[in-house]
Write an enzyme that holds these catalytic residues in place. Structure first.
Site: not given
Length: 547
Positions: A243, A280
């Site tokens: 993330d 990401e």
């Protein structure tokens, strides 16, 4: 005289008959001829397409009847995902957390008790392994929850051993501390990123004061993160979705940030040689590309943005394959070996169908494009049934309960009353399975195509000279793997297009048609003499095997 009159009468009758015949002639329409049937090879069960499926755990399937999605619910639905041909699942955060979304972790080595016990999670892993489905978990290490014991200790005292695990600075001297290098991962002062701790110090938080950033330059933090990652690898997860990768350092282009992720990946690869990671980096291709020197797979946001742009306005749609390749060319400048993780929407974006004006045909084309273009496709749960959602009034709107069936739906979660996806706006899965014209039918068919044909799974991409293509709303390209060649055509527009294949075949340097394979949206192929013609209704697609 009689003979002359008779002759004149015969001439008049002949002319009248000619005139009548001409008035009723139906010109041969484009695409007339013998309709050619589609012949798709049978799928042998091998998951060539390497398709992953993102599961927002709280919303997917409730296995114990408490209204909250859980490990048991996912385990029970793995057979469904296996039947789709999914080769991996990504679980959004499943660690303990005070929030519904879980992106603020309080313990990296425990499961969220709302989702089940560690034994439940291990049962999920065991069932997934039996079906040849990899499991990756969201690993949120840019920040923790403000309720994490590490941070509770850090905020309580300037002498806490955990104080240096986060980014603190004297409230009145934050800029000076940053300028002098005393805040290791931060280079610029932004008042919105600092929260007053109430003890003369403030702490850095890139997203929210309840998510204090970890000091990823601290070797003790790195060791703790590596230890937690190894814990889950030992449990049997295949790897991690990483993330907020570009936020590890405040400057997304910081060499230290690239080095951190490279070191993390290398450490895990040394521990588990086949470890999988996807990151990401929510940005344009030039910012994404350098991270391929650190992480082997990254999500391709730009391809999705361009796809929805062209589906909502097909004026220049024919350029989509080139725009897609342009992104890959930028990636190639940083790495010759990478995984292009393609996607439609995810848990942080408006649902695909809502983005496309709630026009089902556009969502079907989007699915067909995703599953016939290069890359490793990721599907967000519920996209296959056309779930809707706009996040402007809350991220929860794009994370609503999956609709399994009408009537009694024992697996449907009830933690949230949906605002966008309910029985009146979205047809549940069980009912779509019986509808050959449903969004689900397109996903099912094109997932099978990708798993059946190596050219779609891992073949090269070609699209010819787009400048010479006469119709701006038609998108076509070829995928080739060894001797297998497939031509794919999509109509991004709403009106029917009828085109001869001959000039397209020539433009793509192909030798001819071998066999139509599959379609969606009512596309068809006809053969007249030696001429193949394709008719593409609005928002339809076709796949043809070529010689």
């Amino acid at each position: 005289m009689k003979l002359r009159i008779l002759t004149l009468m015969l001439i008049a009758l002949f002319l009248a008959s000619c005139s009548k015949k001409d008035d009723n002639v139906t010109p041969t329409p484009p695409g007339s001829g013998t309709e050619v049937g589609f012949m798709q090879r049978s799928w042998d069960g091998q998951k060539r397409g390497d398709v992953f499926y993102e599961i927002f755990v709280r919303s997917f399937a409730d296995g114990n009847g408490d209204g909250i999605g859980d490990f048991k619910g996912i385990t029970d639905k793995l057979d469904y995902l296996h039947s789709l041909g999914v080769s991996g699942i990504w679980l959004t955060p499943m660690n303990p957390s005070p929030s519904y979304h879980g992106y603020d972790v309080t313990d990296y080595k425990l499961t969220n008790p709302q989702f089940g016990t560690m034994a439940d999670f291990e049962a999920l892993l065991s069932k997934a392994k039996s079906l040849n489905i990899k499991v990756i978990i969201d690993f949120v290490i840019n920040h923790t929850s403000s309720q994490h014991p590490w941070f509770q200790s850090a905020k309580s005292s300037a002498t806490s051993p955990y104080r240096s695990w986060y980014l603190f600075a004297p409230t009145g001297s934050i800029q000076e501390w940053i300028s002098s290098g005393k805040v290791p991962t931060v280079t610029t002062y932004n008042s919105r990123e600092w929260y007053n701790n109430g003890d003369g110090y403030s702490y850095y938080n890139a997203f929210w004061d309840q998510m204090p950033d970890l000091n990823l330059a601290n070797p003790d933090v790195v060791n703790a993160i590596n230890d937690a990652a190894k814990f889950w690898l030992d449990k049997g997860v295949a790897g991690f979705r990483l993330d907020a990768v570009k936020h590890a350092w405040q400057d997304p282009n910081a060499t230290e940030g690239y080095a951190f992720w490279r070191n993390f990946y290398n450490a895990m690869k040394a521990y588990k040689p086949d470890v999988y990671m996807v990151g990401e980096v929510l940005d344009d291709a030039p910012v994404v590309a350098p991270y391929f020197t650190s992480i082997p797979a990254l999500f391709n946001f730009k391809a999705y943005w361009k796809l929805t742009e062209f589906l909502n306005n097909a004026t220049y749609a024919k350029w989509y394959p080139k725009d897609f390749q342009d992104v890959l060319n930028i990636y190639n400048s940083s790495s010759s070996s990478y995984t292009n993780a393609t996607k439609l929407s995810n848990h942080d974006e408006d649902r695909t169908l809502s983005t496309l004006g709630s026009i089902p045909g556009r969502a079907k084309v989007a699915a067909a494009v995703l599953l016939t273009m290069p890359g490793q496709p990721y599907l967000y749960y519920g996209e296959e049934i056309g779930m809707k959602g706009i996040k402007a009034t809350g991220d929860e709107n794009v994370r609503e309960p999956f609709l399994w069936t009408t009537g009694t739906d024992s697996y449907r979660t009830t933690w949230r009353t949906p605002s966008y996806s309910n029985n009146s706006t979205v047809t549940p899965l069980a009912q779509q399975k019986d509808d050959a014209a449903s969004i689900f039918a397109v996903y099912k068919k094109f997932l099978e195509l990708r798993n059946t044909y190596p050219a779609l799974a891992s073949g090269s991409l070609a699209y010819g000279d787009i400048n010479s293509q006469p119709d701006n709303e038609l998108v076509y390209y070829t995928r080739q793997k060894d001797s297998e060649k497939l031509m794919v055509m999509h109509n991004f527009g709403s009106s029917t297009k009828t085109v001869s294949l001959a000039p397209i075949v020539k433009a793509l340097n192909l030798s001819g048609v071998k066999q139509p394979v599959a379609e969606q949206g009512g596309a068809k192929v006809t053969l007249s003499g030696s001429t193949y013609t394709v008719t593409l209704p609005g928002y339809s697609s076709i796949v043809v095997e070529m010689n």
